[in-house]
Write a protein that holds these residues in place. Structure first.
Motif, mmCIF file in Angstrom:
data_model
loop_
_atom_site.group_PDB
_atom_site.id
_atom_site.type_symbol
_atom_site.label_atom_id
_atom_site.label_comp_id
_atom_site.label_asym_id
_atom_site.label_seq_id
_atom_site.Cartn_x
_atom_site.Cartn_y
_atom_site.Cartn_z
ATOM 1 N N TYR A 118 25.583 -24.820 33.438
ATOM 2 C CA TYR A 118 26.423 -25.575 32.495
ATOM 3 C C TYR A 118 26.135 -25.021 31.109
ATOM 4 O O TYR A 118 24.978 -24.792 30.759
ATOM 5 N N VAL A 149 31.156 -33.945 25.617
ATOM 6 C CA VAL A 149 31.959 -32.964 26.357
ATOM 7 C C VAL A 149 33.455 -33.274 26.307
ATOM 8 O O VAL A 149 34.239 -32.725 27.086
ATOM 9 N N ASP A 159 35.490 -39.429 26.176
ATOM 10 C CA ASP A 159 34.464 -40.421 25.863
ATOM 11 C C ASP A 159 33.209 -40.122 26.666
ATOM 12 O O ASP A 159 32.438 -41.023 26.988
ATOM 13 N N ILE A 172 27.299 -35.573 28.501
ATOM 14 C CA ILE A 172 26.490 -35.096 29.620
ATOM 15 C C ILE A 172 25.109 -34.749 29.074
ATOM 16 O O ILE A 172 24.992 -34.048 28.074
ATOM 17 N N HIS A 187 25.272 -27.516 38.179
ATOM 18 C CA HIS A 187 26.514 -27.889 38.846
ATOM 19 C C HIS A 187 26.281 -28.907 39.960
ATOM 20 O O HIS A 187 27.005 -29.899 40.065
ATOM 21 N N MET A 199 27.623 -32.600 39.598
ATOM 22 C CA MET A 199 28.646 -33.113 40.501
ATOM 23 C C MET A 199 28.164 -34.421 41.136
ATOM 24 O O MET A 199 28.943 -35.377 41.268
ATOM 25 N N LYS A 251 28.631 -37.080 38.618
ATOM 26 C CA LYS A 251 30.025 -37.534 38.512
ATOM 27 C C LYS A 251 30.364 -38.526 39.620
ATOM 28 O O LYS A 251 31.043 -39.525 39.385
ATOM 29 N N HIS A 252 29.902 -38.210 40.833
ATOM 30 C CA HIS A 252 30.161 -39.151 41.918
ATOM 31 C C HIS A 252 29.425 -40.472 41.672
ATOM 32 O O HIS A 252 29.966 -41.546 41.934
ATOM 33 N N GLU A 273 31.373 -42.530 39.352
ATOM 34 C CA GLU A 273 32.494 -43.214 40.024
ATOM 35 C C GLU A 273 32.010 -44.492 40.712
ATOM 36 O O GLU A 273 32.698 -45.512 40.719
#
Ligand SMILES: Nc1nc2c(ncn2[C@@H]2O[C@H](COP(=O)(O)OP(=O)(O)OP(=O)(O)O)[C@@H](O)[C@H]2O)c(=O)[nH]1
Ligand SMILES: Nc1nc2c(ncn2[C@@H]2O[C@H](COP(=O)(O)OP(=O)(O)OP(=O)(O)O)[C@@H](O)[C@H]2O)c(=O)[nH]1
Ligand SMILES: Nc1nc2c(ncn2[C@@H]2O[C@H](COP(=O)(O)OP(=O)(O)OP(=O)(O)O)[C@@H](O)[C@H]2O)c(=O)[nH]1
Ligand SMILES: Nc1nc2c(ncn2[C@@H]2O[C@H](COP(=O)(O)OP(=O)(O)OP(=O)(O)O)[C@@H](O)[C@H]2O)c(=O)[nH]1
Ligand SMILES: [Ca+2]
Ligand SMILES: [Ca+2]
Ligand SMILES: [Ca+2]
Ligand SMILES: [Ca+2]
Lengths: 253, 253, 253, 253
Positions: C50, C186, C189, C192, C229, C233, C236-237, C240
């Motif tokens: 990243y 990033v 809103d 990271i 990554h 990832m 991010k999950h 959610e």
């Protein structure tokens, strides 16, 4: 009668740069070249012009509507963002071929493409706003009939490419030799030509010639306008008409 | 003996997209195409592969060193950033032409290039790490002798382009028909070919053929390696040797 | 325990370049900077890393999985395509802040950011393949709760921006001062952060602190992995999940 | 008195897109956002405007000199080349903050930023050619004094970033709250502000406030003009004067 304004874009002293201090990674050269082309497409295109990648180190643009200060700004913007610089030479003429020949001459007079002291030349004259007309630019948009069914879905990708390429090589030479037009492959099965005012017969002859020599069947839409964008958009609509009607040549309105 | 891994990159259903709901601005299409090509150059190139723009809607890549997950990532990355998607078909063979023919066949079996339900196909097999050798890829880098002095600084920019283009059209057909090689114009006066293992005589014949048919004089540097980048970089150095020595063909080492 | 590999990317002698021979067009600088960032995102990102734009002239990357030769290739590729060059300094540490401090020190030892003779430094050590683990990187993905309803659809675009920005300024300082983490805005809103191994309590405290000081309500998803990554990832999950459940903090798995 | 034309650029329904069907790779989002910004920089910048990345999903531009058709073309060009679309809302006012507030209101009236049926809105009015003056735009270019010596060459890269960021967070809020100006970080140690007509005292107060609250020392160059580019270029020259003279504030001519 057309009055095409043509700009020759030449990367300064590019050959030596590609191998100094030793050969540069090809993928970086490819990236550099295609992004420079993309940027010029936007810079020129958003003022109504068209630019073609041609040889990438030498690109050819139809720039009706861009004046000297637009050219200067484009040159400066490239210089600010790339490791290479470009020279721009602009000329006008009743045929695109003549205009380009003048533009080339003019730039050659300033020094060789590989002269390391010749950098960021900006030369030539643009058409004054008062002398511009709605028929200054004629654009022909050629397209292979059913390329998908005839080639892409049947042959190997390279065999298809050979057919398209031989068709293009034949067309570009014919249109230049017979009609003083400049024809450029723009991807897929499409060729866009900057032309002087031509008759339907001239386009039919060119298409027949390509069928005979290269065995590739084309149709063409033709438009004219004050800028390449206007003429080109008309040509695209004319091509859609040709596609629908089955005619080989279609002139916008 | 070479074992070239070739990937066919095809934009899905691109033709219809370009005219829906009505013809899109040509400069935007040009920008889209050349940036997609630049991105693939980086994505593939930074793993040691080479990609060629070919027809832009169909691009051909030499991908030795990229496995299935690399291909999947590239496909996903394009889908995340462009309004169009791509299908990828990979195949290997003792000649680049055979590999590409297989890759094309395979993709054609999944549906037409203009089938609106065929999207983001990823098919074919890559070479397992254990089966890769230092001679899998042979790259030939062709270059016109003194293009600047012979053409660029003397003729009009389009006349120069015609010469280069006719030379390329002749070479690509000859190298494919006689030698199962895939030759791509990469800008300027340069052509890069993915070849099977060829003799010096084969390269000399091709060069002679271009001189005879198109009147364009070439030299070539040849390299081989585990990836396109390695072979291609060797070919570039070999070309520098040919340039220095005056030989028409030079093999790396 | 995390073992973050951090790379500092610094444009060489950039300040003087921006005003030589006179101030360059701001839009060209903005284009150059954001494209360089986009390129690094792809170059580093496609190897699992990243990169964050930070100040654009100094960018910070989490590069677990990239070795010295990857860094060298990235540096060369930038040099081949931009009018500026970059120095890269890499270091590893049990916290991202320590790693970055070491990387910065190391680069500062080679000369000033505005030393015109200090160009394309490549220094520091990457983590050997054998020493890498599945918990080397911890990424936290922070997000403002209902930013659209609370701000974007209600306030003026700049007032919204002020809220987001004050929230970020508070969070970045807190996470650095209290937890040796590096937090980056990033877009939208979202923030990271590259973190050391932190407890749920630590994240809750940080979120509470931002609510108190800046009045902005955050949630966060946290993931860990071998690369940025993978960890990102997962984060991010996890985010959610937090969004669905209404929890303020959610750890992947 | 200034008459700033401000355009709010909002990516349509972007939040849901980033996580549909599942969260997209962050590096691709970063690439998409920064390239979209770079493209807008060129599209708007080459017509004399300035655009700022702001939150990336909501960007703010000063667009004096761009009319409705320019806005329409920019919107179309983005739609042709990206997987997302943008809405544009333009308004004018005696202060940049008022203009932006109106532009935001107007767009909010058309639906939420996350309304999936609200796409490619183009609303608001641009300033007629006859009503434009040489003082429509005032641009202030702020810069940290000796950022390299004070921070970059001494602190860790993140500590430096924290200082710059706190300075910016303080300045943006002050300039907005006290002076109806819109201030944007543009990389390095630079902040560019679109301002109403302000006195030297106002600028001095803002600078003092930042020194007190954030401990960061600024200087500023101020310019005015018909477009953001003209005003901004004057501001850059004024900043060079301030740098040379040691003054905290310098007005062009
Ligand atoms: N540059 C450019 N390329 C186009 C355009 N339209 C189509 N193409 C290209 O042409 C290729 C083939 O598409 P079509 O010409 O629509 O398909 P076709 O199979 O030949 O069918 P017909 O032309 O309808 O007979 C596409 O993949 C595109 O690469 C255009 O306007 N500009
Ligand atoms: N893609 C690519 N193009 C190149 C490379 N080297 C040169 N070119 C192109 O080739 C053009 C002509 O350069 P040269 O081949 O060096 O010049 P020349 O006049 O033909 O002279 P000689 O080749 O030395 O006889 C340049 O403008 C480039 O566009 C390369 O490595 N890759
Ligand atoms: N960089 C980045 N930005 C994102 C991502 N997801 C959302 N965003 C940004 O966040 C903005 C707001 O979207 P959301 O966070 O989904 O919306 P919200 O209104 O805050 O609603 P909730 O977060 O669901 O409460 C979007 O416009 C994007 O700019 C992501 O994965 N990465
Ligand atoms: N966007 C933008 N950034 C700039 C410009 N000029 C300088 N910068 C940035 O500012 C950084 C620091 O450069 P300077 O401000 O020249 O250096 P300094 O150390 O602060 O020294 P002085 O400003 O001369 O006191 C550079 O690395 C750039 O990122 C500019 O015109 N536009
Ligand atoms: Ca066709
Ligand atoms: Ca040559
Ligand atoms: Ca949110
Ligand atoms: Ca400074």
């Amino acid at each position: 009668m057309t009055n095409t304004q043509v700009t020759l874009v030449q990367i300064d002293n590019y050959g030596p740069w590609t191998v100094t201090p030793e050969p540069r990674r090809e993928v970086d050269l490819q990236t550099l070249q295609s992004r420079l082309y993309a940027d010029l497409s936007q810079l020129i295109g958003n003022r109504g012009g068209y630019v073609f990648f041609t040889r990438f180190d030498n690109m050819i643009a139809v720039t009706n509507g861009l004046d000297e200060s637009d050219h200067a700004m484009i040159q400066e913007s490239v210089g600010n963002r790339y490791p290479v610089t470009v020279s721009l030479s602009v000329a006008t003429g009743t045929t695109p071929a003549h205009a380009l020949a003048d533009a080339t001459d003019n730039l050659q007079d300033r020094g060789s493409a590989q002269d390391k002291d010749r950098r960021e030349i900006l030369c030539g004259r643009t058409i004054g706003e008062d002398h511009r007309t709605d028929e200054d630019v004629e654009i022909a948009h050629f397209d292979v009939i059913d390329a998908t069914g005839e080639y892409t879905d049947r042959l190997s990708a390279f065999e298809t490419f050979i057919e398209i390429e031989q068709g293009y090589a034949t067309l570009m030479k014919e249109m230049h030799g017979e009609h003083d037009a400049l024809s450029f492959f723009v991807g897929g099965d499409n060729v866009i030509a900057a032309c002087p005012t031509l008759t339907e017969g001239a386009y039919l002859d060119a298409i027949d010639h390509v069928t005979e020599v290269a065995g590739v069947d084309l149709r063409v839409g033709v438009g004219s306008g004050k800028t390449a964008h206007e003429a080109g958009m008309d040509a695209k609509h004319a091509l859609e008409e040709a596609r629908a009607s089955g005619d080989a040549v279609w002139f916008a309105e």
